[in-house]
Design an enzyme around this catalytic site. Structure first.
Site, mmCIF file in Angstrom:
data_model
loop_
_atom_site.group_PDB
_atom_site.id
_atom_site.type_symbol
_atom_site.label_atom_id
_atom_site.label_comp_id
_atom_site.label_asym_id
_atom_site.label_seq_id
_atom_site.Cartn_x
_atom_site.Cartn_y
_atom_site.Cartn_z
ATOM 1 N N HIS A 114 -8.016 -5.130 -0.720
ATOM 2 C CA HIS A 114 -6.754 -4.409 -0.569
ATOM 3 C C HIS A 114 -5.627 -5.254 0.004
ATOM 4 O O HIS A 114 -4.479 -5.127 -0.406
ATOM 5 C CB HIS A 114 -6.979 -3.182 0.307
ATOM 6 C CG HIS A 114 -5.788 -2.289 0.413
ATOM 7 N ND1 HIS A 114 -5.159 -1.752 -0.692
ATOM 8 C CD2 HIS A 114 -5.094 -1.845 1.488
ATOM 9 C CE1 HIS A 114 -4.139 -1.013 -0.302
ATOM 10 N NE2 HIS A 114 -4.072 -1.052 1.013
ATOM 11 N N SER A 161 0.842 -1.203 0.000
ATOM 12 C CA SER A 161 0.000 0.000 0.000
ATOM 13 C C SER A 161 0.881 1.259 0.000
ATOM 14 O O SER A 161 1.723 1.425 -0.872
ATOM 15 C CB SER A 161 -0.957 -0.045 1.193
ATOM 16 O OG SER A 161 -1.973 0.928 1.076
ATOM 17 N N ASP A 172 -9.733 -4.163 -5.382
ATOM 18 C CA ASP A 172 -9.207 -3.191 -4.412
ATOM 19 C C ASP A 172 -9.821 -1.817 -4.682
ATOM 20 O O ASP A 172 -9.730 -1.297 -5.797
ATOM 21 C CB ASP A 172 -7.684 -3.122 -4.543
ATOM 22 C CG ASP A 172 -7.016 -2.337 -3.421
ATOM 23 O OD1 ASP A 172 -7.727 -1.645 -2.669
ATOM 24 O OD2 ASP A 172 -5.782 -2.419 -3.313
#
Length: 279
Positions: free
Chosen positions: A255, A109, A225
């Site tokens: 995610h 991320s 996501d």
């Protein structure tokens, strides 16, 4: 059973004390240094570390400033480059633990944006880069107005926090979502305006830098996501300057593919990619 880990402390160049964690088998074949995502912490990679240790691979990570056990306002950073100081300290520790064996850098991320920026800025050699649901393009659940106002908010209201993100966006597995929500080291606060604006600038810089990087890269992303857009991974894969590049999209995953329903397959494919580059 969670793998045995060792806690340690690191100091960034500007004096910030960071909390680190390592999971090491005897004489690891290689070491993976993990840069975690926004609002989370190093300890959330115990599952990856367990499977890695079974393959003879070590994993080491550190809580970024403002995250986990490390000090600072939760998820706040004054300048994105401050995170690079944290990665400097992490990578120095990882090289020490690797003891001449291959060292891989992984970012999840926002940690993916940090890892990519670190490589572009520091130009230090690693055996490969791994980008997990990397923040390379903003996802659909991030308000467009907030993105548009980010530069102004960062300047005038840097500590302002907007709407909290829905924890259910991380995984289809209710148990994984519950573990995230109930983890005392996870921050459920919305990210501060300054952090968001700094991340947006880093995304632009990373797109420009990708063509100049030629080391092996493995990008993986859930195609459902809504926090970080899978098109960001597609874009970096297309722009990448080297020929050893892999893009893996997981159908239906959200995610955190490590914590979604296909987690075993996700980790198995990733570890296979690493082991193939340890010879």
């Amino acid at each position: 059973m969670a793998p045995q880990s060792t806690l340690f402390e690191l100091y960034a160049a500007d004096g910030v004390k960071l909390s680190g964690q390592a999971w090491l088998p005897p004489a690891p074949r290689a070491v993976v240094a993990v840069v975690h995502g926004i609002a989370e912490h190093a300890g959330r990679y115990a599952f990856l570390a367990d499977r890695a240790n079974q393959c003879g691979l070590g994993v080491v990570s550190a809580d970024l400033r403002g995250h986990g056990r490390s000090p600072g306002e939760r998820s706040y950073v004054e300048r994105f480059d401050d995170y690079l100081l944290d990665v400097d300290a992490l990578m120095a520790k990882a090289r020490e633990l690797a003891a001449g064996r291959p060292l891989f850098l992984m970012g999840h991320s926002m940690g993916g944006a940090i890892a990519l920026r670190w490589l572009a800025q520091r130009k230090q050699p690693v055996a490969g880069l791994i980008l997990s649901s990397a923040a390379l393009k903003i996802g659909g659940d991030v308000p467009r107005l907030l993105v548009a106002l980010a530069p102004l908010l960062s300047r005038w209201l840097p500590h302002l926090r907007g709407t909290r993100l829905d924890p259910a966006t991380i995984s289809r597995d209710p148990a994984a979502v519950a573990a995230y929500v109930n983890d005392p080291l996870v921050s459920l606060l919305a990210p501060p305006a300054r952090t968001g604006a700094e991340l947006l600038q880093a995304m632009e810089a990373n797109r420009a830098a990708a063509a100049g990087l030629a080391l092996p890269v493995y990008l993986f992303h859930g195609d459902a996501d809504r926090l970080t857009d899978p098109d960001g991974s597609r874009d970096i894969h297309e722009r990448w300057g080297g020929s050893d590049k892999t893009l893996r999209l997981w159908p239906g995953s959200r995610h955190e593919t490590f914590n979604d329903l296909d987690r075993e397959g996700v980790v198995a494919e990733l570890l296979g990619w690493i082991l193939a580059r340890c010879a």
